[in-house]
Scaffold this active site. Structure first.
Site, PDB file in Angstrom:
ATOM      1  N   ASP A 145       2.592   5.944  -6.788  1.00 47.44           N
ATOM      2  CA  ASP A 145       3.869   5.814  -6.088  1.00 47.44           C
ATOM      3  C   ASP A 145       5.061   5.796  -7.033  1.00 47.44           C
ATOM      4  O   ASP A 145       6.189   6.020  -6.606  1.00 47.44           O
ATOM      5  CB  ASP A 145       3.881   4.525  -5.254  1.00 47.44           C
ATOM      6  CG  ASP A 145       2.937   4.627  -4.076  1.00 47.44           C
ATOM      7  OD1 ASP A 145       2.775   5.741  -3.561  1.00 47.44           O
ATOM      8  OD2 ASP A 145       2.356   3.601  -3.688  1.00 47.44           O
ATOM      9  N   HIS A 199       0.885  -1.188   0.000  1.00 48.42           N
ATOM     10  CA  HIS A 199       0.000   0.000   0.000  1.00 48.42           C
ATOM     11  C   HIS A 199       0.917   1.231   0.000  1.00 48.42           C
ATOM     12  O   HIS A 199       1.657   1.463  -0.967  1.00 48.42           O
ATOM     13  CB  HIS A 199      -0.912  -0.113   1.220  1.00 48.42           C
ATOM     14  CG  HIS A 199      -2.080   0.831   1.260  1.00 48.42           C
ATOM     15  ND1 HIS A 199      -2.417   1.671   0.237  1.00 48.42           N
ATOM     16  CD2 HIS A 199      -3.012   1.059   2.238  1.00 48.42           C
ATOM     17  CE1 HIS A 199      -3.505   2.367   0.574  1.00 48.42           C
ATOM     18  NE2 HIS A 199      -3.874   2.017   1.793  1.00 48.42           N
ATOM     19  N   HIS A 227      -2.164  -2.100  -9.631  1.00 52.43           N
ATOM     20  CA  HIS A 227      -3.140  -1.528  -8.705  1.00 52.43           C
ATOM     21  C   HIS A 227      -4.360  -2.426  -8.701  1.00 52.43           C
ATOM     22  O   HIS A 227      -4.743  -2.947  -9.746  1.00 52.43           O
ATOM     23  CB  HIS A 227      -3.522  -0.108  -9.158  1.00 52.43           C
ATOM     24  CG  HIS A 227      -4.199   0.682  -8.098  1.00 52.43           C
ATOM     25  ND1 HIS A 227      -5.540   0.571  -7.837  1.00 52.43           N
ATOM     26  CD2 HIS A 227      -3.697   1.580  -7.207  1.00 52.43           C
ATOM     27  CE1 HIS A 227      -5.849   1.380  -6.831  1.00 52.43           C
ATOM     28  NE2 HIS A 227      -4.749   1.999  -6.429  1.00 52.43           N
TER      29      HIS A 227
HETATM   30  N1  ACO Z   1       5.313  -5.998 -11.111  1.00 51.38           N
HETATM   31  C1  ACO Z   1       5.191  -7.164 -11.793  1.00 51.38           C
HETATM   32  N2  ACO Z   1       4.071  -7.929 -11.774  1.00 51.38           N
HETATM   33  C2  ACO Z   1       3.031  -7.510 -11.063  1.00 51.38           C
HETATM   34  C3  ACO Z   1       3.085  -6.294 -10.328  1.00 51.38           C
HETATM   35  C4  ACO Z   1       4.285  -5.548 -10.385  1.00 51.38           C
HETATM   36  N3  ACO Z   1       4.415  -4.415  -9.685  1.00 51.38           N
HETATM   37  N4  ACO Z   1       1.902  -6.144  -9.697  1.00 51.38           N
HETATM   38  C5  ACO Z   1       1.150  -7.189 -10.002  1.00 51.38           C
HETATM   39  N5  ACO Z   1       1.821  -8.016 -10.822  1.00 51.38           N
HETATM   40  C6  ACO Z   1       1.328  -9.270 -11.412  1.00 51.38           C
HETATM   41  C7  ACO Z   1       1.350 -10.384 -10.355  1.00 51.38           C
HETATM   42  O1  ACO Z   1       2.573 -11.080 -10.370  1.00 51.38           O
HETATM   43  C8  ACO Z   1       0.180 -11.225 -10.762  1.00 51.38           C
HETATM   44  O2  ACO Z   1       0.581 -12.048 -11.841  1.00 51.38           O
HETATM   45  P1  ACO Z   1       0.008 -13.577 -11.940  1.00 51.38           P
HETATM   46  O3  ACO Z   1      -1.477 -13.402 -12.069  1.00 51.38           O
HETATM   47  O4  ACO Z   1       0.685 -14.087 -13.144  1.00 51.38           O
HETATM   48  O5  ACO Z   1       0.394 -14.237 -10.660  1.00 51.38           O
HETATM   49  C9  ACO Z   1      -0.827 -10.232 -11.323  1.00 51.38           C
HETATM   50  O6  ACO Z   1      -0.057  -9.098 -11.726  1.00 51.38           O
HETATM   51  C10 ACO Z   1      -1.854  -9.783 -10.322  1.00 51.38           C
HETATM   52  O7  ACO Z   1      -1.147  -9.391  -9.148  1.00 51.38           O
HETATM   53  P2  ACO Z   1      -1.837  -9.376  -7.732  1.00 51.38           P
HETATM   54  O8  ACO Z   1      -0.784  -9.175  -6.692  1.00 51.38           O
HETATM   55  O9  ACO Z   1      -2.725 -10.558  -7.579  1.00 51.38           O
HETATM   56  O10 ACO Z   1      -2.776  -8.114  -7.898  1.00 51.38           O
HETATM   57  P3  ACO Z   1      -3.432  -7.291  -6.743  1.00 51.38           P
HETATM   58  O11 ACO Z   1      -4.608  -6.620  -7.291  1.00 51.38           O
HETATM   59  O12 ACO Z   1      -3.629  -8.101  -5.513  1.00 51.38           O
HETATM   60  O13 ACO Z   1      -2.231  -6.307  -6.402  1.00 51.38           O
HETATM   61  C11 ACO Z   1      -0.818  -4.573  -5.910  1.00 51.38           C
HETATM   62  C12 ACO Z   1      -2.201  -4.953  -6.472  1.00 51.38           C
HETATM   63  C13 ACO Z   1      -0.679  -5.165  -4.499  1.00 51.38           C
HETATM   64  C14 ACO Z   1      -0.770  -3.054  -5.808  1.00 51.38           C
HETATM   65  C15 ACO Z   1       0.286  -5.124  -6.831  1.00 51.38           C
HETATM   66  O14 ACO Z   1       0.128  -4.639  -8.134  1.00 51.38           O
HETATM   67  C16 ACO Z   1       1.679  -4.793  -6.313  1.00 51.38           C
HETATM   68  O15 ACO Z   1       2.204  -5.527  -5.460  1.00 51.38           O
HETATM   69  N6  ACO Z   1       2.304  -3.695  -6.832  1.00 51.38           N
HETATM   70  C17 ACO Z   1       3.610  -3.271  -6.358  1.00 51.38           C
HETATM   71  C18 ACO Z   1       3.455  -2.518  -5.049  1.00 51.38           C
HETATM   72  C19 ACO Z   1       2.818  -1.152  -5.265  1.00 51.38           C
HETATM   73  O16 ACO Z   1       3.193  -0.404  -6.148  1.00 51.38           O
HETATM   74  N7  ACO Z   1       1.877  -0.808  -4.370  1.00 51.38           N
HETATM   75  C20 ACO Z   1       1.237   0.513  -4.397  1.00 51.38           C
HETATM   76  C21 ACO Z   1      -0.172   0.413  -4.848  1.00 51.38           C
HETATM   77  S1  ACO Z   1      -0.868   2.019  -5.030  1.00 51.38           S
HETATM   78  C22 ACO Z   1      -1.142   2.561  -3.474  1.00 51.38           C
HETATM   79  O17 ACO Z   1      -1.308   1.849  -2.541  1.00 51.38           O
HETATM   80  C23 ACO Z   1      -1.126   4.014  -3.292  1.00 51.38           C
END
Ligand code: ACO
Length: 383
Positions: A320, A224, A264
């Protein structure tokens, strides 16, 4: 009662809200109907707070009165400042220090014992918390550097005041405008994890302090709010590696790394807040004649946007991805990025708690039980 399990409550509707709406398919964010682009460029954070808490944009007179009320609340009790210094001396992390000090503020709130249903008292507390959190955070940073706190200046805007209390110097117009914009961009965002945490707490009719402290805890995680610091660490890693950024990101992806600042739960396209901060990063980089972070972020974004696998999953830059390098240009230390997010988002947490409590229903979901149902109890001395 449906037994369908929705992990992470993804897509589950739990409340109605008139505060903010995120359209993840087109990348649009509104606060009470107003586009984030207009608010970021045309309104101050104080106006946005007024909008979120009162339902409509203020007139000039209303804004002046509201700003004066906020300005009157920036000072924090010496006991809190002393605790902040002790936390800094103990090496506490800024987000945890902010959580502890925000909780302590309640002891000095004149309405700390007000009835939970007293909406006016709740709004007053919300205003005090929002006014004092920047003071606490700036004092913590100064204590870490061995410096005395700088008293808030009621003549400065909310944004300028924080930068002033942090550095002891009044910020220039560009820094003030940029920081104000960042506060506006982070003020609210639907039912994100920290807002939901604050709302769950509010649904027990607990007070605003408890909700904000819970929100800070939820925001602290790397999935987050913590991602903005992670992005900056990545940019430093690229720099330290002495690799071309494209080579660095290629290697990072080959190693299966998840790139912070991308992806996201709701946005399937580039976050509208990221567009605005990117524009600010461009301005700041050009005026400082230092385009390093801009070049790295642009190279990483271009590389990842060509990755069809990510595009299919709707993984695009979030807010971010750009906020860290903007803060770096403003001279803000990296581990203050997430606490700054909290300083801004407190406005949204408070608005959501108050809105929800107007038509309150205790939030109490269920878990599908997967444990044993017929375990035979054996007294402790016989096990
Ligand atoms: N880089 C590479 N791959 C990614 C990323 C990333 N940053 N984010 C998601 N994916 C991929 C996952 O590996 C997954 O692939 P799969 O289906 O083949 O396993 C798919 O996308 C879905 O990912 P989830 O984690 O299930 O998606 P979710 O909706 O739960 O996650 C999250 C959202 C937690 C923000 C995720 O994208 C992430 O971890 N991003 C990096 C951290 C980040 O930037 N957080 C800030 C969010 S914005 C905020 O809070 C203000």
């Amino acid at each position: 009662m449906s037994d369908e399990l929705k992990r992470g409550l993804e897509g589950v509707l739990v409340a109605e809200s008139g505060l903010s709406h995120v359209d993840g398919e087109v990348g649009k964010l509104v606060y009470r109907g107003y586009d984030i682009d207009d608010l970021a460029h045309e309104a101050t954070y104080e106006e946005v707070l007024y909008l979120l808490w009162n339902g409509e944009l203020p007139t000039r007179t209303e804004l002046d009165a509201f700003t004066a009320e906020l300005d009157a609340e920036h000072d924090v009790h010496d006991d809190v400042l002393e605790t902040v210094t002790q936390l800094a001396d103990a090496g506490e992390r800024p987000m945890a220090a902010l959580r502890t000090a925000t909780s302590m503020l309640s002891a000095y709130d004149p309405e700390t014992d007000a009835d939970a249903e007293d909406r006016e008292a709740a709004l007053n507390k919300g205003r005090r918390i929002t006014a004092k959190m920047p003071t606490v955070l700036a004092a913590f940073e100064r204590a870490r550097q061995g410096n005395a706190p700088v008293d808030p200046d009621p003549d400065l805007s909310h944004a300028a005041n924080f930068l002033y209390m942090l550095t002891g110097t009044e910020p220039d117009a560009v820094s003030e405008e940029t920081f104000d914009m960042a506060l506006t961009l982070h003020a609210d965002h639907g039912l994100n994890a920290s807002t939901f945490a604050a709302m769950v707490i509010g649904s027990t009719m607990a007070d605003v302090y408890s909700g904000v402290v819970g929100g800070i805890g939820a925001l602290s995680g790397p999935l987050h709010g913590g991602a903005n610091q992670d992005v900056m660490e990545v940019l430093h890693e690229v720099d330290d590696s002495a690799k071309d950024p494209v080579q660095w990101i290629t290697d990072a992806r080959d190693a299966g790394r998840r790139i912070p600042g991308f992806g996201h739960r709701v946005y399937k396209v580039k976050d509208p807040r990221a567009h605005i901060l990117e524009e600010k990063l461009r301005d700041l980089s050009e005026s400082a004649d230092d385009t390093k972070w801009l070049e790295y972020t642009t190279a990483i974004e271009e590389y990842l946007s060509e990755d069809e696998g990510l595009a299919e999953k709707g993984i695009a830059p979030n807010v971010d991805f750009f906020s860290g390098s903007v803060y770096d240009h403003l001279g803000i230390p990296m581990d203050l990025y997430t606490p700054i997010f909290a300083v801004s988002r407190a406005g949204g947490w408070i608005a959501h708690m108050l809105e929800y409590q107007e038509d309150n229903r205790l939030i109490r979901p269920r878990a599908r039980y997967t444990g044993a149902t017929d375990a035979e109890f054996v007294p402790i001395d016989e096990r």
